[in-house]
Design a protein around this motif. Structure first.
Motif, PDB file in Angstrom:
ATOM      1  N   LEU A 105       0.700  -1.283  -0.003  1.00  0.00           N
ATOM      2  CA  LEU A 105      -0.071   0.054  -0.006  1.00  0.00           C
ATOM      3  C   LEU A 105       1.018   1.449   0.130  1.00  0.00           C
ATOM      4  N   TYR A 106       2.092   1.233   0.939  1.00  0.00           N
ATOM      5  CA  TYR A 106       2.817   2.409   0.937  1.00  0.00           C
ATOM      6  C   TYR A 106       3.645   2.526  -0.640  1.00  0.00           C
ATOM      7  N   THR A 107       3.658   1.559  -1.230  1.00  0.00           N
ATOM      8  CA  THR A 107       4.198   1.628  -2.669  1.00  0.00           C
ATOM      9  C   THR A 107       3.334   2.127  -3.585  1.00  0.00           C
ATOM     10  N   ALA A 108       2.080   1.867  -3.318  1.00  0.00           N
ATOM     11  CA  ALA A 108       1.128   2.193  -4.082  1.00  0.00           C
ATOM     12  C   ALA A 108       0.459   3.900  -3.962  1.00  0.00           C
ATOM     13  N   TYR A 109       0.533   4.100  -2.726  1.00  0.00           N
ATOM     14  CA  TYR A 109      -0.028   5.254  -2.439  1.00  0.00           C
ATOM     15  C   TYR A 109       0.897   6.591  -1.853  1.00  0.00           C
ATOM     16  N   CYS A 110       2.144   6.048  -1.374  1.00  0.00           N
ATOM     17  CA  CYS A 110       3.073   7.082  -0.635  1.00  0.00           C
ATOM     18  C   CYS A 110       4.295   7.293  -1.098  1.00  0.00           C
ATOM     19  N   ALA A 111       4.879   6.060  -1.681  1.00  0.00           N
ATOM     20  CA  ALA A 111       6.035   6.401  -2.146  1.00  0.00           C
ATOM     21  C   ALA A 111       6.452   7.113  -3.281  1.00  0.00           C
ATOM     22  N   ASN A 112       5.593   7.582  -4.123  1.00  0.00           N
ATOM     23  CA  ASN A 112       5.592   8.438  -5.360  1.00  0.00           C
ATOM     24  C   ASN A 112       6.332   9.659  -4.578  1.00  0.00           C
ATOM     25  N   CYS A 113       5.904  10.284  -3.564  1.00  0.00           N
ATOM     26  CA  CYS A 113       6.138  11.599  -3.053  1.00  0.00           C
ATOM     27  C   CYS A 113       7.324  11.248  -1.744  1.00  0.00           C
ATOM     28  N   HIS A 114       7.227  10.312  -0.865  1.00  0.00           N
ATOM     29  CA  HIS A 114       8.028  10.081   0.238  1.00  0.00           C
ATOM     30  C   HIS A 114       9.218   9.148  -0.232  1.00  0.00           C
ATOM     31  N   GLN A 115       8.990   8.487  -1.248  1.00  0.00           N
ATOM     32  CA  GLN A 115      10.177   7.812  -1.650  1.00  0.00           C
ATOM     33  C   GLN A 115      10.141   6.491  -1.310  1.00  0.00           C
ATOM     34  N   ALA A 116      10.486   5.242  -1.879  1.00  0.00           N
ATOM     35  CA  ALA A 116      10.715   3.786  -1.503  1.00  0.00           C
ATOM     36  C   ALA A 116      11.536   3.945  -0.300  1.00  0.00           C
ATOM     37  N   ASN A 117      12.544   4.602  -0.086  1.00  0.00           N
ATOM     38  CA  ASN A 117      13.425   4.597   0.881  1.00  0.00           C
ATOM     39  C   ASN A 117      13.288   5.431   2.153  1.00  0.00           C
ATOM     40  N   GLY A 118      11.897   6.122   2.087  1.00  0.00           N
ATOM     41  CA  GLY A 118      11.448   6.968   3.106  1.00  0.00           C
ATOM     42  C   GLY A 118      12.130   8.117   3.313  1.00  0.00           C
ATOM     43  N   GLU A 119      13.157   8.667   2.224  1.00  0.00           N
ATOM     44  CA  GLU A 119      13.720   9.816   2.665  1.00  0.00           C
ATOM     45  C   GLU A 119      13.076  11.097   2.151  1.00  0.00           C
ATOM     46  N   GLY A 120      11.895  10.909   1.305  1.00  0.00           N
ATOM     47  CA  GLY A 120      11.315  12.200   0.931  1.00  0.00           C
ATOM     48  C   GLY A 120      12.056  12.597  -0.626  1.00  0.00           C
ATOM     49  N   LEU A 121      11.553  13.700  -0.822  1.00  0.00           N
ATOM     50  CA  LEU A 121      12.175  14.120  -2.436  1.00  0.00           C
ATOM     51  C   LEU A 121      12.424  15.733  -2.266  1.00  0.00           C
ATOM     52  N   PRO A 139       8.449  15.856   2.521  1.00  0.00           N
ATOM     53  CA  PRO A 139       9.253  15.490   3.951  1.00  0.00           C
ATOM     54  C   PRO A 139       9.646  13.893   3.920  1.00  0.00           C
ATOM     55  N   PRO A 140      10.710  13.825   4.437  1.00  0.00           N
ATOM     56  CA  PRO A 140      11.002  12.212   4.705  1.00  0.00           C
ATOM     57  C   PRO A 140      10.449  11.670   5.936  1.00  0.00           C
ATOM     58  N   LEU A 141      10.178  10.420   5.808  1.00  0.00           N
ATOM     59  CA  LEU A 141       9.403   9.571   6.949  1.00  0.00           C
ATOM     60  C   LEU A 141      10.380   9.449   7.775  1.00  0.00           C
ATOM     61  N   LYS A 142      11.696   8.831   7.117  1.00  0.00           N
ATOM     62  CA  LYS A 142      12.958   8.190   7.768  1.00  0.00           C
ATOM     63  C   LYS A 142      13.301   9.327   8.988  1.00  0.00           C
ATOM     64  N   GLY A 143      13.350   9.002  10.001  1.00  0.00           N
ATOM     65  CA  GLY A 143      13.907   9.782  11.018  1.00  0.00           C
ATOM     66  C   GLY A 143      12.816  10.771  11.733  1.00  0.00           C
ATOM     67  N   ALA A 144      11.559  10.908  11.105  1.00  0.00           N
ATOM     68  CA  ALA A 144      10.662  11.977  11.409  1.00  0.00           C
ATOM     69  C   ALA A 144       9.942  11.696  12.873  1.00  0.00           C
ATOM     70  N   GLU A 145      10.134  12.654  13.806  1.00  0.00           N
ATOM     71  CA  GLU A 145       9.148  12.422  15.091  1.00  0.00           C
ATOM     72  C   GLU A 145       7.835  12.011  14.973  1.00  0.00           C
ATOM     73  N   THR A 146       7.126  12.410  13.914  1.00  0.00           N
ATOM     74  CA  THR A 146       5.828  12.250  13.658  1.00  0.00           C
ATOM     75  C   THR A 146       5.410  10.631  13.720  1.00  0.00           C
ATOM     76  N   LEU A 147       6.349   9.942  13.340  1.00  0.00           N
ATOM     77  CA  LEU A 147       6.306   8.456  13.446  1.00  0.00           C
ATOM     78  C   LEU A 147       6.129   7.869  14.755  1.00  0.00           C
ATOM     79  N   ASN A 148       6.388   8.588  15.799  1.00  0.00           N
ATOM     80  CA  ASN A 148       6.025   8.241  17.138  1.00  0.00           C
ATOM     81  C   ASN A 148       4.486   8.338  17.688  1.00  0.00           C
ATOM     82  N   ASN A 149       3.813   9.037  16.712  1.00  0.00           N
ATOM     83  CA  ASN A 149       2.350   9.414  17.138  1.00  0.00           C
ATOM     84  C   ASN A 149       1.655   8.829  16.057  1.00  0.00           C
ATOM     85  N   LYS A 150       0.967   7.615  16.380  1.00  0.00           N
ATOM     86  CA  LYS A 150       0.249   6.925  15.457  1.00  0.00           C
ATOM     87  C   LYS A 150      -0.899   7.601  15.168  1.00  0.00           C
TER      88      LYS A 150
END
Length: 141
Positions: free
Chosen positions: A37-53, A58-69
């Protein structure tokens, strides 16, 4: 080792190998589905490696937001138009929501990103997603 002892040893090994808990199996299932699902809906912007564009998304990798489900769930479903600070950089490009994703799909995506780039190690339940969505809807009223 007698043949009967080898049989019992093999049976014991197979039994122990198949004793993954329901939680471990569900975590693996949600992670795998979340990846798709991430590959289909999210990776285009946040990239497959989660480093953003670059400076656009923004990157997801290392983002504090990931601590808040709760927050992640609300952002995925409803989108976001605010400026956000991630890893010391500001990002102000709006993110469209994905209102057509089901609760299980949201749970799987949240599971994937929080395990892959966050500090989580177990699946995000559908109940967690439903409660998060209730909270973000109440916060919008």
């Amino acid at each position: 080792m007698p043949l009967i002892s080898r049989f019992y040893a093999l049976a014991l090994c197979l039994a122990l190998a198949s004793c993954s808990s329901k939680e471990e199996l569900k975590t693996e299932q949600y992670f795998a589905e979340g990846f798709q699902l991430y590959t289909a809906y999210c990776a285009n912007c946040h990239q497959a490696n989660g480093e953003g564009l670059s400076n656009l998304y923004p990157p997801l990798k290392g983002a504090e937001t990931l601590n808040n489900k709760d927050l992640i769930t609300c952002i995925i479903r409803n989108g976001m138009s605010d400026t956000i600070m991630v890893n010391g950089k500001e990002f102000s490009r709006p993110m469209p929501g994905n209102p057509k994703l089901t609760d299980i799909e949201l749970a799987e995506i949240v599971t994937y990103v929080t395990i892959k780039w966050g500090k989580d190690s177990t699946f995000t339940s559908i109940e967690t997603v439903q409660n998060s969505l209730l909270d973000c809807h109440q916060g919008q009223n």
